[in-house]
Motif scaffolding. Structure first.
Motif, PDB file in Angstrom:
ATOM      1  N   UNK A 215     -34.700 -27.374   4.010  1.00  0.00           N
ATOM      2  CA  UNK A 215     -33.799 -27.227   5.295  1.00  0.00           C
ATOM      3  C   UNK A 215     -32.982 -28.800   4.647  1.00  0.00           C
ATOM      4  N   UNK A 216     -31.433 -28.392   5.331  1.00  0.00           N
ATOM      5  CA  UNK A 216     -30.821 -29.609   5.234  1.00  0.00           C
ATOM      6  C   UNK A 216     -30.600 -30.415   6.213  1.00  0.00           C
ATOM      7  N   UNK A 217     -29.722 -31.616   6.061  1.00  0.00           N
ATOM      8  CA  UNK A 217     -30.037 -32.342   7.233  1.00  0.00           C
ATOM      9  C   UNK A 217     -27.896 -32.515   7.377  1.00  0.00           C
ATOM     10  N   UNK A 218     -27.197 -32.745   9.042  1.00  0.00           N
ATOM     11  CA  UNK A 218     -26.553 -32.727   8.722  1.00  0.00           C
ATOM     12  C   UNK A 218     -26.583 -34.202  10.639  1.00  0.00           C
ATOM     13  N   UNK A 219     -24.988 -34.440  10.317  1.00  0.00           N
ATOM     14  CA  UNK A 219     -25.037 -34.942  11.962  1.00  0.00           C
ATOM     15  C   UNK A 219     -23.996 -34.981  12.707  1.00  0.00           C
ATOM     16  N   UNK A 220     -23.612 -34.740  13.732  1.00  0.00           N
ATOM     17  CA  UNK A 220     -22.786 -34.070  14.357  1.00  0.00           C
ATOM     18  C   UNK A 220     -22.438 -35.067  15.675  1.00  0.00           C
ATOM     19  N   UNK A 221     -20.555 -35.103  15.345  1.00  0.00           N
ATOM     20  CA  UNK A 221     -20.496 -36.110  17.281  1.00  0.00           C
ATOM     21  C   UNK A 221     -20.537 -35.039  18.383  1.00  0.00           C
ATOM     22  N   UNK A 222     -21.452 -35.675  19.301  1.00  0.00           N
ATOM     23  CA  UNK A 222     -21.711 -35.423  19.802  1.00  0.00           C
ATOM     24  C   UNK A 222     -20.034 -34.674  21.228  1.00  0.00           C
ATOM     25  N   UNK A 223     -19.263 -35.215  20.666  1.00  0.00           N
ATOM     26  CA  UNK A 223     -18.239 -34.400  21.551  1.00  0.00           C
ATOM     27  C   UNK A 223     -17.555 -33.583  20.753  1.00  0.00           C
ATOM     28  N   UNK A 224     -17.968 -33.044  19.481  1.00  0.00           N
ATOM     29  CA  UNK A 224     -17.662 -32.527  18.384  1.00  0.00           C
ATOM     30  C   UNK A 224     -18.165 -30.413  18.644  1.00  0.00           C
ATOM     31  N   UNK A 225     -18.031 -30.166  19.925  1.00  0.00           N
ATOM     32  CA  UNK A 225     -18.517 -29.011  20.799  1.00  0.00           C
ATOM     33  C   UNK A 225     -18.958 -27.607  19.444  1.00  0.00           C
ATOM     34  N   UNK A 226     -17.584 -27.313  18.850  1.00  0.00           N
ATOM     35  CA  UNK A 226     -17.383 -26.231  17.787  1.00  0.00           C
ATOM     36  C   UNK A 226     -18.778 -26.759  16.349  1.00  0.00           C
ATOM     37  N   UNK A 227     -18.355 -27.651  16.276  1.00  0.00           N
ATOM     38  CA  UNK A 227     -19.442 -28.571  14.995  1.00  0.00           C
ATOM     39  C   UNK A 227     -20.801 -27.724  15.774  1.00  0.00           C
ATOM     40  N   UNK A 228     -21.176 -28.537  16.807  1.00  0.00           N
ATOM     41  CA  UNK A 228     -22.141 -28.693  17.087  1.00  0.00           C
ATOM     42  C   UNK A 228     -22.592 -26.743  17.680  1.00  0.00           C
TER      43      UNK A 228
END
Length: 263
Positions: A231-244
């Protein structure tokens, strides 16, 4: 060094707030350290503070001493599940600026569905450590300018790895890129400290929706999987729907959330 006594109820002695070094403070109760405060500039120039204290009183007095000496704005990051720490910063006048979801990302291509994903025609993936540094810096600068002109770079996940002043490439060897014959179209950065963290996946605005980001992820996650990392990890801003949507589409799961607070 400066010292301020206050009565905490921790013992019969006055607790002392002491600045022990530049941007470092201790709370002392009868020579016992019952709290530590620290301030540090992040690579983007913003000043972040942190406090680790045994008791609310020590936290509040450390915050009071630090805020009296530090310039604003000030920022801090807390695990949203840590209600007590969040409440402490709220008492100090901090408010929520942004929320970031932390995802765990599987690497197994049979789980991600990326096993057969290839870059679009005319695009090749250059593995980490093999990118041309001048072309890498050019695509990084172009993407940052595009983001800054729209949502603003501070909407991107917080960057915490030190780098030379003004240099936006952390370490060229950490980047894989998507390459056209004459320039780079996108990049992905993975840094492993305790675990592999995908710190950035980005594609030039005019090249998006072609599958380049998925191809970069397919290459990078496949490389991690072959290295024995599940596994890897990442963080996504809650407003970044494309990245989510991108990460959730390959089986990534949100595990926790962080709050960035500002005063």
């Amino acid at each position: 060094m400066n010292t301020k006594p206050f009565t905490s109820g921790l013992s019969e002695n006055a607790v002392m707030i002491t600045r022990v070094a530049d941007r470092q403070w201790h709370a002392l109760d009868d020579d016992l350290v019952v709290g530590r405060g620290h301030a540090q500039h992040r690579p983007d120039g913003r000043l972040f503070v942190s406090i680790d204290a045994w008791h609310d009183d020590a936290f509040d007095r450390l915050a009071e001493a630090m805020l009296a000496e530090l310039p604003t704005p000030l920022y801090t990051v807390v695990d949203e599940a840590d209600v007590e720490l969040t409440a402490g910063w709220r008492r100090a006048g901090f408010t929520i600026r942004r929320r970031e979801w932390e995802y765990v990302v599987p690497t197994d291509p049979r789980v991600t569905g990326l096993e057969a994903v290839l870059p679009p025609s005319g695009v090749t993936i250059v593995p980490a450590g093999q990118a041309d540094e001048s072309l890498l810096r050019a695509v990084d600068r172009a993407i940052r300018d595009e983001v800054e002109a729209t949502v603003g770079w501070q909407s991107m996940p917080a960057e915490v790895i030190p780098r030379p002043e003004g240099d936006t490439i952390v370490d060229p060897s950490k980047y894989a890129v998507a390459a056209a014959p004459d320039r780079y179209l996108g990049l992905i950065r993975v840094v492993t400290v305790k675990r592999p963290r995908i710190g950035l996946v980005a594609v030039r605005a005019g090249e998006q929706r072609r599958g380049i980001a998925r191809a970069l992820l397919a290459h990078t996650l496949g490389t991690l999987h072959r290295s024995g990392l599940a596994a890897a990890w990442t963080e996504v801003h809650e407003s970044n729907q494309a990245a989510s949507a991108l990460f959730e589409g390959i089986g990534a799961r949100p595990m926790s959330s962080n709050l960035e607070l500002v005063r």
